[in-house]
Enzyme design. Structure first.
Site, PDB file in Angstrom:
ATOM      1  N   LYS A  19     -40.285 110.795  54.599  1.00 11.88           N
ATOM      2  CA  LYS A  19     -39.804 111.484  55.817  1.00 11.88           C
ATOM      3  C   LYS A  19     -38.290 111.340  55.835  1.00 11.88           C
ATOM      4  O   LYS A  19     -37.766 110.289  55.400  1.00 11.88           O
ATOM      5  CB  LYS A  19     -40.324 110.782  57.089  1.00 11.88           C
ATOM      6  CG  LYS A  19     -41.687 111.243  57.570  1.00 11.88           C
ATOM      7  CD  LYS A  19     -41.626 112.567  58.312  1.00 11.88           C
ATOM      8  CE  LYS A  19     -43.038 113.022  58.663  1.00 11.88           C
ATOM      9  NZ  LYS A  19     -43.211 114.444  58.642  1.00 11.88           N
ATOM     10  N   LEU A  68     -34.937 110.247  57.460  1.00 15.84           N
ATOM     11  CA  LEU A  68     -34.790 109.062  58.306  1.00 15.84           C
ATOM     12  C   LEU A  68     -34.837 109.430  59.794  1.00 15.84           C
ATOM     13  O   LEU A  68     -35.398 108.687  60.598  1.00 15.84           O
ATOM     14  CB  LEU A  68     -33.486 108.317  57.965  1.00 15.84           C
ATOM     15  CG  LEU A  68     -33.276 107.001  58.707  1.00 15.84           C
ATOM     16  CD1 LEU A  68     -34.424 106.027  58.477  1.00 15.84           C
ATOM     17  CD2 LEU A  68     -31.955 106.355  58.312  1.00 15.84           C
ATOM     18  N   TYR A 105     -38.721 104.214  50.749  1.00 14.81           N
ATOM     19  CA  TYR A 105     -39.149 103.978  49.359  1.00 14.81           C
ATOM     20  C   TYR A 105     -37.981 103.446  48.525  1.00 14.81           C
ATOM     21  O   TYR A 105     -38.120 102.491  47.754  1.00 14.81           O
ATOM     22  CB  TYR A 105     -39.660 105.310  48.808  1.00 14.81           C
ATOM     23  CG  TYR A 105     -40.252 105.276  47.411  1.00 14.81           C
ATOM     24  CD1 TYR A 105     -41.507 104.716  47.177  1.00 14.81           C
ATOM     25  CD2 TYR A 105     -39.570 105.833  46.334  1.00 14.81           C
ATOM     26  CE1 TYR A 105     -42.058 104.720  45.904  1.00 14.81           C
ATOM     27  CE2 TYR A 105     -40.115 105.844  45.062  1.00 14.81           C
ATOM     28  CZ  TYR A 105     -41.358 105.278  44.850  1.00 14.81           C
ATOM     29  OH  TYR A 105     -41.901 105.285  43.585  1.00 14.81           O
TER      30      TYR A 105
HETATM   31  P1  NAD Z   1     -50.747 106.275  42.362  1.00 14.68           P
HETATM   32  O1  NAD Z   1     -50.682 106.546  43.834  1.00 14.68           O
HETATM   33  O2  NAD Z   1     -51.418 107.257  41.481  1.00 14.68           O
HETATM   34  O3  NAD Z   1     -51.402 104.814  42.108  1.00 14.68           O
HETATM   35  C1  NAD Z   1     -51.022 103.677  42.852  1.00 14.68           C
HETATM   36  C2  NAD Z   1     -52.190 102.696  42.898  1.00 14.68           C
HETATM   37  O4  NAD Z   1     -51.784 101.564  43.686  1.00 14.68           O
HETATM   38  C3  NAD Z   1     -53.428 103.286  43.585  1.00 14.68           C
HETATM   39  O5  NAD Z   1     -54.574 103.074  42.787  1.00 14.68           O
HETATM   40  C4  NAD Z   1     -53.496 102.544  44.898  1.00 14.68           C
HETATM   41  O6  NAD Z   1     -54.830 102.377  45.397  1.00 14.68           O
HETATM   42  C5  NAD Z   1     -52.857 101.215  44.525  1.00 14.68           C
HETATM   43  N1  NAD Z   1     -52.400 100.508  45.727  1.00 14.68           N
HETATM   44  C6  NAD Z   1     -51.692 101.022  46.765  1.00 14.68           C
HETATM   45  N2  NAD Z   1     -51.533 100.083  47.716  1.00 14.68           N
HETATM   46  C7  NAD Z   1     -52.132  98.951  47.269  1.00 14.68           C
HETATM   47  C8  NAD Z   1     -52.320  97.666  47.818  1.00 14.68           C
HETATM   48  N3  NAD Z   1     -51.856  97.349  49.048  1.00 14.68           N
HETATM   49  N4  NAD Z   1     -52.993  96.739  47.111  1.00 14.68           N
HETATM   50  C9  NAD Z   1     -53.474  97.051  45.869  1.00 14.68           C
HETATM   51  N5  NAD Z   1     -53.346  98.270  45.301  1.00 14.68           N
HETATM   52  C10 NAD Z   1     -52.681  99.219  45.999  1.00 14.68           C
HETATM   53  O7  NAD Z   1     -49.233 106.032  41.916  1.00 14.68           O
HETATM   54  P2  NAD Z   1     -48.535 106.137  40.470  1.00 14.68           P
HETATM   55  O8  NAD Z   1     -47.843 107.451  40.391  1.00 14.68           O
HETATM   56  O9  NAD Z   1     -49.467 105.730  39.395  1.00 14.68           O
HETATM   57  O10 NAD Z   1     -47.383 105.036  40.677  1.00 14.68           O
HETATM   58  C11 NAD Z   1     -47.499 103.709  40.207  1.00 14.68           C
HETATM   59  C12 NAD Z   1     -46.170 102.999  40.466  1.00 14.68           C
HETATM   60  O11 NAD Z   1     -45.116 103.719  39.841  1.00 14.68           O
HETATM   61  C13 NAD Z   1     -45.788 102.910  41.948  1.00 14.68           C
HETATM   62  O12 NAD Z   1     -45.151 101.668  42.192  1.00 14.68           O
HETATM   63  C14 NAD Z   1     -44.804 104.047  42.117  1.00 14.68           C
HETATM   64  O13 NAD Z   1     -43.939 103.833  43.201  1.00 14.68           O
HETATM   65  C15 NAD Z   1     -44.094 103.996  40.782  1.00 14.68           C
HETATM   66  N6  NAD Z   1     -43.412 105.254  40.404  1.00 14.68           N
HETATM   67  C16 NAD Z   1     -44.094 106.399  40.163  1.00 14.68           C
HETATM   68  C17 NAD Z   1     -43.413 107.552  39.779  1.00 14.68           C
HETATM   69  C18 NAD Z   1     -44.113 108.837  39.481  1.00 14.68           C
HETATM   70  O14 NAD Z   1     -43.421 109.823  39.137  1.00 14.68           O
HETATM   71  N7  NAD Z   1     -45.426 108.933  39.575  1.00 14.68           N
HETATM   72  C19 NAD Z   1     -42.023 107.512  39.653  1.00 14.68           C
HETATM   73  C20 NAD Z   1     -41.344 106.327  39.912  1.00 14.68           C
HETATM   74  C21 NAD Z   1     -42.057 105.184  40.267  1.00 14.68           C
END
Ligand code: NAD
Length: 457
Positions: free
Chosen positions: A305, A307, A363
């Site tokens: 969102k 800010l 984030y």
């Molecule tokens: P995703 O949403 O597909 O998977 C995240 C997983 O974390 C889910 O299975 C969810 O259930 C689990 N999760 C969330 N809260 C939780 C909690 N409180 N306890 C335990 N498990 C929990 O996300 P993703 O795209 O696979 O991202 C994984 C990581 O990479 C994240 O930290 C995200 O911020 C980071 N990231 C992703 C991208 C991208 O382009 N996809 C880019 C930069 C960073």
């Protein structure tokens, strides 16, 4: 594995059209597969001590090496690849430079050799890290390497990447983590790492007996492993020989059980924001597997969102999952004597935490926080021979990014030097490398896996 646009411009009239209109022309990247041969021939340019050490190491790995002095003059074999097979990599050993003028001969020699570089090739610089204690000319020369490499990486096309290894004072090119980083950067494991530097701060670390199983005998915990990047990390670490404990919220229990089954590991249903999450992780790993070597903090959420429209719940939930939970878990790990020698913590940050991103103040606070946490934790873990590092993914093709509106998604995935989104596998490979013994000399680092995402470097 490739997105629809990449498939379209990869062949026939789609390719011609993209060329005529000057549109991005991404290619399918060379990724690691078990049994991978390291690329070769590799041209090693330079006449300092690192050139000799690296050339010898490459030959010991079975790679065909061509050598050239600083000015590009061949010392054995054809320096520019003329008359032979195309070069698959250029290693530029710049450890002996003292003034900015010293860059010209080796860098221009590399420039000429670029004409012979094959698709999905590699350019890797090895140089000394600039420090404020250096004489100004020396610091300028050393810092100059970073500007050159980052620009060159932006010029490379056809899936080729440019990355660098920085040696801290007292670390020589034969240190395990220099050779470990060199191998990682040459391999398909680093397909989406581009325009980045890995700093080797010490001679700690050890090369694996079997390069195909660098995590043999280790026990690793991966949070958020039911899907996306976390599931890829679990699969990659299991492939590399680790016993993996996969963790996710109870609501993702079925998907989590499937991943655990696939990797022949164990599942732990746990919300990482629980106050006793660290103790629960330790208890599970030690009770079921007898040890804990590696913790990968991957679980993360977004609640985007502007800010001006942000409410308490959106702000607080992102901070709670993405950073506060990691801090609390690390405290429990550091309090335990069983998270011992050679311990590894690898945290998932984001390029949003480095460059900032509209709509992501919460984030970005959490992901920049991860970087601060990792730097501070690195110093604390050093006492027990452990390391803490972060990986910052750029645009990765997952369910998280599939939710981004179409136009923003298409812009997001093209805005990097490789002109495509990365795969979860790409992030997983970088994490597996930082978790290995070979990376023991690298700590407190932030490795971006972003294809050299344009915003913020
Ligand atoms: P995703 O949403 O597909 O998977 C995240 C997983 O974390 C889910 O299975 C969810 O259930 C689990 N999760 C969330 N809260 C939780 C909690 N409180 N306890 C335990 N498990 C929990 O996300 P993703 O795209 O696979 O991202 C994984 C990581 O990479 C994240 O930290 C995200 O911020 C980071 N990231 C992703 C991208 C991208 O382009 N996809 C880019 C930069 C960073």
């Amino acid at each position: 594995m490739t997105d629809k646009y990449t498939a379209f411009v990869g062949h026939g009239w789609g390719r011609d059209l993209a060329k005529r209109l000057g549109l991005p022309q991404p290619v399918e990247l060379r990724r690691y597969a078990q049994g991978e041969q390291l690329p070769g021939p590799v041209l090693v340019i330079g006449s300092g001590p690192a050139a000799e050490t690296l050339g010898t190491a490459l030959e010991a790995w079975g790679v065909e090496v061509r050598r050239a002095a600083d000015d590009g003059e061949s010392t054995h074999g054809a320096a520019d690849g003329a008359g032979g097979a195309k070069l698959e990599a250029i290693v530029l050993a710049l450890d002996a430079i003292e003034r900015p003028e010293d860059l010209s001969a080796p860098v221009l020699a590399a420039g000429k050799a670029l004409r012979s570089l094959a698709g999905c090739g590699r350019v890797i610089t090895v140089s000394r890290r600039a420090s404020s204690a250096d004489e100004p000319a020396l610091a300028a020369a050393r810092q100059g390497v970073e500007g050159t490499l980052r620009s060159l990486a932006k010029e490379l096309r056809a899936g080729s990447t440019g990355n660098g290894i920085l040696l801290a004072d007292g670390v020589d090119a034969g240190a395990p983590s220099v050779l470990g980083a060199l191998r990682f950067l040459l391999s398909g494991r680093s397909a989406f790492v581009d325009g980045q530097f890995l700093t080797v701060g010490s001679a700690d670390g050890e090369l694996p007996v079997d390069p195909e199983r660098p995590l043999d005998g280790k026990v690793a915990v991966v949070t958020g492993a039911a899907r996306g990047i976390g599931a890829a990390i679990a699969r990659t670490m299991a492939r590399d020989g680790a016993k993996v404990v996969v963790v996710d919220v109870p609501a993702a229990g079925d998907a989590l059980a499937k991943v655990a089954n696939d990797v022949r590991g164990t599942a732990l249903q746990l919300d990482i924001t629980r106050p006793d999450a660290g103790e629960r992780l330790l208890e599970h790993a030690l009770g079921r597997h007898g040890r804990l070597d590696i913790v990968v903090h991957n679980a993360g959420i977004t609640r985007d969102k502007l800010l001006a429209n942000m409410d308490d719940a959106k702000w607080n939930s992102v901070i709670a999952v993405n950073i506060a939970a990691q801090l609390r878990i690390n405290e429990a790990l550091l309090a335990s004597e069983r998270f011992g020698a050679g311990a590894r913590i690898v945290s998932v940050s984001s390029t949003s935490g480095i460059a900032g991103n509209r709509g992501q103040t919460n984030y970005a606070a959490s992901k920049a926080g991860v970087i601060g946490m990792v730097r501070s934790t690195a110093a604390r873990l050093a006492a027990r021979g452990g390391t803490a590092n972060a990986v910052a993914p750029g645009f990765i093709e997952t369910e998280m990014t599939a939710k981004v509106p179409l136009v923003m998604r298409e812009v997001g995935r093209r805005l990097n030097s490789l002109q495509q989104g990365g795969q979860p596998q790409d992030v997983a490979e970088a994490i597996a490398f930082l978790a290995s013994d070979a990376a023991g000399g690298i700590s407190g680092a932030v490795l971006r896996v972003c294809g050299q995402y344009m915003p913020g470097q």
